[in-house]
Design a protein around this motif. Sequence first.
Motif, short mmCIF file in Angstrom:
data_model
loop_
_atom_site.label_atom_id
_atom_site.label_comp_id
_atom_site.label_asym_id
_atom_site.label_seq_id
_atom_site.Cartn_x
_atom_site.Cartn_y
_atom_site.Cartn_z
N LEU A 206 0.83 -1.20 0.00
CA LEU A 206 0.00 0.00 0.00
C LEU A 206 0.86 1.26 0.00
N ASP A 207 1.99 1.22 0.74
CA ASP A 207 2.91 2.36 0.72
C ASP A 207 3.50 2.56 -0.67
N ILE A 208 3.81 1.47 -1.35
CA ILE A 208 4.36 1.57 -2.71
C ILE A 208 3.34 2.18 -3.65
N GLU A 209 2.08 1.74 -3.53
CA GLU A 209 1.03 2.29 -4.39
C GLU A 209 0.81 3.77 -4.12
N ALA A 210 0.94 4.17 -2.85
CA ALA A 210 0.75 5.59 -2.52
C ALA A 210 1.88 6.46 -3.07
N ARG A 211 3.06 5.89 -3.29
CA ARG A 211 4.20 6.65 -3.80
C ARG A 211 4.55 6.24 -5.23
N ARG A 212 3.56 5.76 -5.95
CA ARG A 212 3.80 5.26 -7.31
C ARG A 212 4.42 6.33 -8.20
N GLU A 213 3.86 7.52 -8.20
CA GLU A 213 4.36 8.58 -9.09
C GLU A 213 5.79 8.98 -8.70
N GLU A 214 6.05 9.06 -7.40
CA GLU A 214 7.39 9.42 -6.94
C GLU A 214 8.40 8.37 -7.37
N ILE A 215 8.03 7.10 -7.26
CA ILE A 215 8.93 6.02 -7.65
C ILE A 215 9.18 6.05 -9.16
N ALA A 216 8.12 6.34 -9.92
CA ALA A 216 8.27 6.39 -11.37
C ALA A 216 9.24 7.49 -11.79
N VAL A 217 9.17 8.63 -11.12
CA VAL A 217 10.08 9.74 -11.44
C VAL A 217 11.52 9.35 -11.10
N MET A 218 11.72 8.71 -9.94
CA MET A 218 13.07 8.31 -9.56
C MET A 218 13.64 7.29 -10.54
N GLN A 219 12.80 6.40 -11.05
CA GLN A 219 13.27 5.43 -12.04
C GLN A 219 13.64 6.11 -13.36
N LEU A 220 12.86 7.15 -13.72
CA LEU A 220 13.14 7.86 -14.97
C LEU A 220 14.47 8.60 -14.93
N ILE A 221 14.84 9.11 -13.79
CA ILE A 221 16.11 9.85 -13.69
C ILE A 221 17.28 8.93 -13.35
N GLY A 222 17.02 7.61 -13.31
CA GLY A 222 18.11 6.65 -13.16
C GLY A 222 18.47 6.30 -11.74
N ALA A 223 17.56 6.46 -10.79
CA ALA A 223 17.87 6.09 -9.40
C ALA A 223 18.04 4.58 -9.30
N PRO A 224 19.08 4.11 -8.63
CA PRO A 224 19.27 2.65 -8.50
C PRO A 224 18.17 2.01 -7.67
N ALA A 225 18.00 0.70 -7.87
CA ALA A 225 16.93 -0.02 -7.17
C ALA A 225 17.13 0.01 -5.66
N GLY A 226 18.41 -0.05 -5.23
CA GLY A 226 18.66 -0.01 -3.79
C GLY A 226 18.22 1.30 -3.16
N PHE A 227 18.40 2.40 -3.89
CA PHE A 227 17.98 3.71 -3.37
C PHE A 227 16.47 3.78 -3.23
N ILE A 228 15.75 3.22 -4.20
CA ILE A 228 14.29 3.24 -4.15
C ILE A 228 13.77 2.30 -3.09
N ARG A 229 14.44 1.17 -2.92
CA ARG A 229 13.98 0.16 -1.97
C ARG A 229 14.23 0.56 -0.52
N ARG A 230 15.21 1.40 -0.28
CA ARG A 230 15.68 1.68 1.07
C ARG A 230 14.60 2.21 2.02
N PRO A 231 13.76 3.19 1.64
CA PRO A 231 12.75 3.69 2.59
C PRO A 231 11.76 2.62 3.02
N PHE A 232 11.39 1.72 2.13
CA PHE A 232 10.42 0.69 2.46
C PHE A 232 11.03 -0.36 3.40
N LEU A 233 12.31 -0.64 3.23
CA LEU A 233 12.97 -1.58 4.13
C LEU A 233 13.08 -1.00 5.54
N TYR A 234 13.38 0.27 5.63
CA TYR A 234 13.44 0.89 6.95
C TYR A 234 12.05 0.98 7.57
#
Length: 309
Positions: A206-234
């Motif tokens: 549910l948190d991922i769905e709520a931040r879908r647009e933010e995640i999509a933007v980070m992927q477009l600018i080349g953010a690594p998967a570990g950087f995107i995954r980090r907030p959800f793991l914490y």
Amino acid sequence: MSGFKRPNPVRRYFSEHARVCVAAFGKQWREPIGTLLSALVIGITLALPAGLELLVNNLRQAAGGLNETRNLTVFVKDALDEQAGRALSLRLAKLPAVARADYTSREQALEDFRERTELDGVLDALGRNPLPASITLVPDPAATPVDLRNLAASLRADDAVEQVQLDSGWSQRLAAALAVGSRLSLILAVGLSVAAVFAMGNTIRLDIEARREEIAVMQLIGAPAGFIRRPFLYAGFWYGLSGALIAVAALYVTRYALAAPVNDLVQLYEGAFTLRGPSMQTLATIFAAGVVLGLGGAWLAVTRHLGRV
């Protein structure tokens, strides 16, 4: 340009993790209801098996130690006087499976019976001492149940022995029941842990769905998967830690609520027993398990749903 100083990569790595960790904690702090509900799932998952294992350990302690219930009681025939009874006790103490032999005369047995009961009138009405002399055999710690049964069988064949009582039968049944309780707590922990991991995965989804647009933007600018995954793991880490705190609090509240009734029950049986709380090892296991469940559920959700964004 000579004054330019390159940032320390190690310091930058840890400072970034600290920032994300604090941000994840702040986000959950701002949503107390959702955080509490998610943490309760992990808390119940940890509290139920830990409480059952704690109950088993307290029952084992209340039994007085199974090693102390392996004694054999040898009742001596009335035809033997005290001197012959003590000689028999010395002879039995030299047997291979016996560590100590304690002789109790008929007079001592009668005195002990008077102290433990209120049947003085009944004993006086009998006009004689109905209690036999006995020898309590404390077995060697290395003696097996088979050795004790063989020893009891050989003692029953002795002409000076009236009866042999082996006290280890009920203790073996108790040990088997406690072993079943421990195994049941393990099965319960595994089953509830699987359910908690999937429940935590749904919360992170549910948190991922709520931040879908933010995640999509980070992927477009080349953010690594570990950087995107980090907030959800914490986030999963904090959920697990909160659940562990709830589980520990539940165990202590339960112990406090049961302490007085258990003490009253023990006093009725003239026993000495104090209800134990969780040990330091148990507490460390609960916190470690909570963190593992939180991180496991978060990793499962991120791995499964992040690629769909």
